[in-house]
Motif scaffolding. Structure first.
Motif, PDB file in Angstrom:
ATOM      1  N   TYR A  70      16.629  26.032   8.364  1.00 13.64           N
ATOM      2  CA  TYR A  70      15.748  25.248   9.239  1.00 13.64           C
ATOM      3  C   TYR A  70      14.463  24.799   8.545  1.00 13.64           C
ATOM      4  O   TYR A  70      13.550  24.305   9.204  1.00 13.64           O
ATOM      5  N   THR A 119      21.406  23.812   4.417  1.00 10.21           N
ATOM      6  CA  THR A 119      22.547  23.234   5.139  1.00 10.21           C
ATOM      7  C   THR A 119      22.305  21.790   5.544  1.00 10.21           C
ATOM      8  O   THR A 119      21.155  21.358   5.651  1.00 10.21           O
ATOM      9  N   LYS A 160      21.646  21.001  10.371  1.00 11.72           N
ATOM     10  CA  LYS A 160      20.540  20.922  11.314  1.00 11.72           C
ATOM     11  C   LYS A 160      19.719  19.649  11.075  1.00 11.72           C
ATOM     12  O   LYS A 160      19.925  18.659  11.745  1.00 11.72           O
TER      13      LYS A 160
HETATM   14  C1  LIG Z   1      22.776  27.045  11.764  1.00 11.84           C
HETATM   15  C2  LIG Z   1      22.518  28.070  10.738  1.00 11.84           C
HETATM   16  C3  LIG Z   1      23.089  27.973   9.477  1.00 11.84           C
HETATM   17  C4  LIG Z   1      23.964  26.830   9.121  1.00 11.84           C
HETATM   18  O1  LIG Z   1      25.241  27.250   8.852  1.00 11.84           O
HETATM   19  P1  LIG Z   1      26.304  26.163   8.377  1.00 11.84           P
HETATM   20  O2  LIG Z   1      27.459  27.004   7.990  1.00 11.84           O
HETATM   21  O3  LIG Z   1      25.674  25.466   7.208  1.00 11.84           O
HETATM   22  O4  LIG Z   1      26.546  25.247   9.528  1.00 11.84           O
HETATM   23  C5  LIG Z   1      22.808  28.924   8.529  1.00 11.84           C
HETATM   24  N1  LIG Z   1      21.977  29.938   8.816  1.00 11.84           N
HETATM   25  C6  LIG Z   1      21.401  30.051  10.007  1.00 11.84           C
HETATM   26  C7  LIG Z   1      20.474  31.166  10.259  1.00 11.84           C
HETATM   27  C8  LIG Z   1      21.671  29.132  11.007  1.00 11.84           C
HETATM   28  O5  LIG Z   1      21.118  29.277  12.210  1.00 11.84           O
END
Ligand SMILES: *Cc1c(COP(=O)(O)O)cnc(C)c1O
Length: 360
Positions: A191, A214, A217
């Motif tokens: 994030y 990632t 988001k």
């Molecule tokens: C949403 C999120 C991710 C993303 O995971 P992806 O596998 O890339 O979709 C990673 N870590 C956290 C803490 C998240 O909330």
């Protein structure tokens, strides 16, 4: 063979895990998965569709997604040799835990945090060493440091900004932890585009630091399943050995590259969502809730004695938030993510309605 008998063939650690689970609910206003409310612009989708029409589906993707890695190197400032791309950052977490933790090893986690770390660590036979957040749900940096000293050379996984609480580590916090920690630090920054400190500048002087990021988001790419890790090239070369070949399909690889060519679109959305997060936090603080917790991400948590009633009330109005009350320390807490302007207005109106507070 008897079914019960066959089930006993499953590794006991895995049998004893509770699954990570989310009801596949669809409502008009979906604010429960921290997704970006905005789909890709139609023009960008057209570009992607054209690429897919031409791309032979019978051929494997690139063995190494070099162009995507080059684009990520340009974006992150980390050399391509220090980057691994994965099927979501969750795949990167799996690869990292496979490479860096093991049976009987110590894994230091803060709680409450993202469930996947503990699930993977336990499944692999590691021992979780938990550092609780403070009563105000902030990182307890001195306790993290003490725990690092107590368990030398252990793997530490921290999430900043943290899901589900939204708290984050400052540069000074991370430097203080790295100054005493003698093991690897995996820092999940899923994030970070929305706020908090980006630890990328610390990579060059800390080969025991790995950052995961990632497209799910800030980049509006949750459907792609695309994430990546950033680290020191020599370290990353070893971790890469345990990654499955061809883990990225050609579609996700291409879309991620296209998105990195439209950073202006991404940045504008992130700016808008971060501003709306701040106004949503201010709004929630005017409501008769028990507590509203600060957040640097695109979501926030709040606690409410009538949590179940509020959750049901919102749901009946077509608004889905996340009940996070099963996490340690989050009894009575709900999590809501920032949606579009309209979605956020609908949510705020419903909360006002629930408490029968007139609009200001
Ligand atoms: C949403 C999120 C991710 C993303 O995971 P992806 O596998 O890339 O979709 C990673 N870590 C956290 C803490 C998240 O909330």
């Amino acid at each position: 063979m008897d079914l019960n008998d066959s089930i006993l063939l499953v590794n006991k650690r895995i049998r004893n895990l509770s699954p990570y689970h989310l009801e596949p609910e669809v409502t008009a206003v979906k604010l429960n998965q921290n997704e970006n409310p905005y789909d890709l612009p139609a023009g960008i989708k057209e570009e992607i569709a054209e690429f897919c029409r031409k791309r032979p589906f019978n051929r494997y993707p690139n063995f190494v997604p070099d162009d995507l890695k080059a684009a990520l190197a340009g974006y992150s400032g980390v050399p391509a040799e220090g980057i691994i791309v994965g099927n979501g950052s969750n795949e990167m977490l799996l690869v990292l835990l496979l490479a860096l933790s093991g049976q009987g090893g110590n894994v230091i986690l803060c709680q409450p945090t993202f469930t996947v770390y503990g699930l993977l660590a336990t499944g692999l036979g590691a021992i979780e060493r938990t550092v609780p957040l403070t009563g105000g749900l902030a990182f307890d940096v001195s306790r993290i440091c003490e725990t690092a000293e107590r368990f030398p050379r252990s793997l530490m996984v921290l999430c900043s900004p943290n899901n589900p609480t939204g708290c984050f580590l400052t540069e000074a916090d991370i430097r203080a932890i790295l100054a005493v920690h003698t093991g690897m630090l995996v820092l999940d920054q899923a994030y970070v585009e929305f706020g908090g400190y980006s630890a990328i500048p610390l990579l060059t002087s800390n080969p025991n630091l790995i950052i995961t990021r990632t497209f799910s988001k800030a980049f509006s790419g949750a459907g792609l399943r695309l994430g990546y890790m950033l680290g020191t090239p020599d370290m990353v070369a070893h971790i890469n050995k345990i990654k499955l070949p061809y883990n990225i399909n050609f579609f996700s690889e291409h879309v991620a590259q296209v998105l990195l060519g439209h950073l202006d679109v991404v940045a504008a959305r992130v700016k808008e969502l971060a501003a709306r997060r701040d106004s949503l936090l201010s709004f929630l603080r005017t409501m008769p809730l028990d507590a509203v917790f600060d957040s640097a991400a695109n979501f926030m948590i709040f606690s409410c004695g009538r949590k179940n009633e509020l959750f049901a009330f919102l749901k009946q109005k077509g608004i889905l938030v996340r009940d996070v009350s099963h996490y340690p320390m989050l009894e009575n807490c709900l999590r809501v993510n920032v949606g579009s302007a309209d979605e956020t207005a609908v949510f705020e109106e419903a909360v006002r309605d629930f408490f029968k507070v007139r609009a200001a």
